[in-house]
Design a protein around this motif. Structure first.
Motif: not given
Length: 309
Positions: A203, A237-240, A245, A261-264, A267
């Motif tokens: 994160n 980064d998985k949350m933002g 970021w 990053y991947n926020y979906t 998470y």
């Protein structure tokens, strides 16, 4: 995420009373701290078993023979049982799964002699998962799930945790996923083919994550492997939030690494078992998981053994 089913610090007064009781019917011969643990761990092995593999398998199969499972003086003493159980688990790596799985099933069946004893064992097995000893946890989870003894509700936690343990297990193909960079979308699999890949899930707001990144950068063997093109690193980064970021790219993230990053999908635990951050995987050039929940030290050890630097 489900929590551990059994906390010894939160037992009801009635259950505490049960735990403090002891039976007069049958007793295990030796007790008292390490003497009892050592006695239970000393399994007489037949002289005709000469190979180390045969002797290890016999010791594992007969480890619990001296324990009377209805003797609550022993089986309800969680400190004592923890030491005995940990010693037993330490032998698990000495036998193959063909012998280990039936032995663990037999152990959990014998533990059914007393309901509290059974839940002590399920608690000890659950601790294996909580501390990340997933390979040792596997046979216990499967034995609990396959048994008719616990209720279906009691099986929910091991069923869920087993599904996570089997995700991206060492020796299996790493699940592919997409990630975004400042240049657009890419996939983890596109980085494979030439060199092993460190997957660094984190994160952006996690201070420990940035410290571990710095530890990798300052590691002589890892930094050399990365600079020489022997290793690649992908941070995800998985949350933002995305703004943080993007800002971190300027001076917070290591140069020469790939940052996305991947926020979906990441998470929670949809694709990878990420209990906390940072979570580090090492994947070989063909996409096979080599290390899961790796530390800097384990990455260094693997690099010393497998990379020519």
């Amino acid at each position: 995420m489900f929590r551990s089913r059994f906390s010894l610090l939160a037992l009801s007064p009635i259950l505490l009373l049960i735990l403090s009781s002891c039976t007069k019917e049958r007793h295990t011969a030796v007790y008292f701290d390490e003497a009892g643990v050592a006695w239970l761990d000393t399994v007489p092995i037949p002289s005709d078993l000469s190979s180390p593999e045969e002797r290890a398998e016999y010791r594992f199969l007969h480890y619990w023979d001296r324990l009377v499972f209805t003797d609550k003086t022993y089986t309800h003493d969680v400190d004592f049982m923890t030491r005995v159980f940990d010693r037993y688990v330490s032998h698990l790596s000495e036998v193959d799964s063909a012998a280990a799985y039936p032995a663990v099933e037999d152990l959990m069946r014998r533990a059914q002699a007393d309901s509290v004893t059974y839940y002590v064992f399920t608690h000890l097995a659950d601790n294996l998962y909580e501390r990340g000893d997933y390979e040792s946890y596997l046979p216990f989870a499967r034995a609990i799930i396959a048994s008719d003894y616990p209720s279906e509700d009691d099986k929910m936690i091991p069923e869920y945790q087993l599904s996570l343990v089997l995700k991206n297990r060492p020796g299996t193909p790493a699940t592919d996923f997409t990630y975004h960079t400042v240049d657009g979308m890419s996939s983890m699999s596109s980085l494979l083919g030439e060199r092993p890949l460190i997957l660094f899930f984190y994160n952006v707001s996690c201070h420990t994550c940035h410290r571990v990144m710095a530890d990798i950068e300052s590691s002589e063997i890892l930094s050399t492997a990365i600079s020489k093109g022997k290793l690649s690193v992908l941070t995800v980064d998985k949350m933002g939030p995305l703004e943080d970021w993007t800002s971190s790219l300027k001076d917070e993230l290591p140069k020469g690494w790939i940052h996305g990053y991947n926020y979906t999908d990441l998470y929670d635990t949809d694709l990878y078992n990420i209990k906390g951050v940072p979570t580090i995987y090492l994947v070989d050039k063909d996409g096979i998981v080599l290390l899961r929940e790796a530390s800097v030290a384990s990455l260094e050890q693997w690099s010393r053994t497998h990379l020519s630097l």
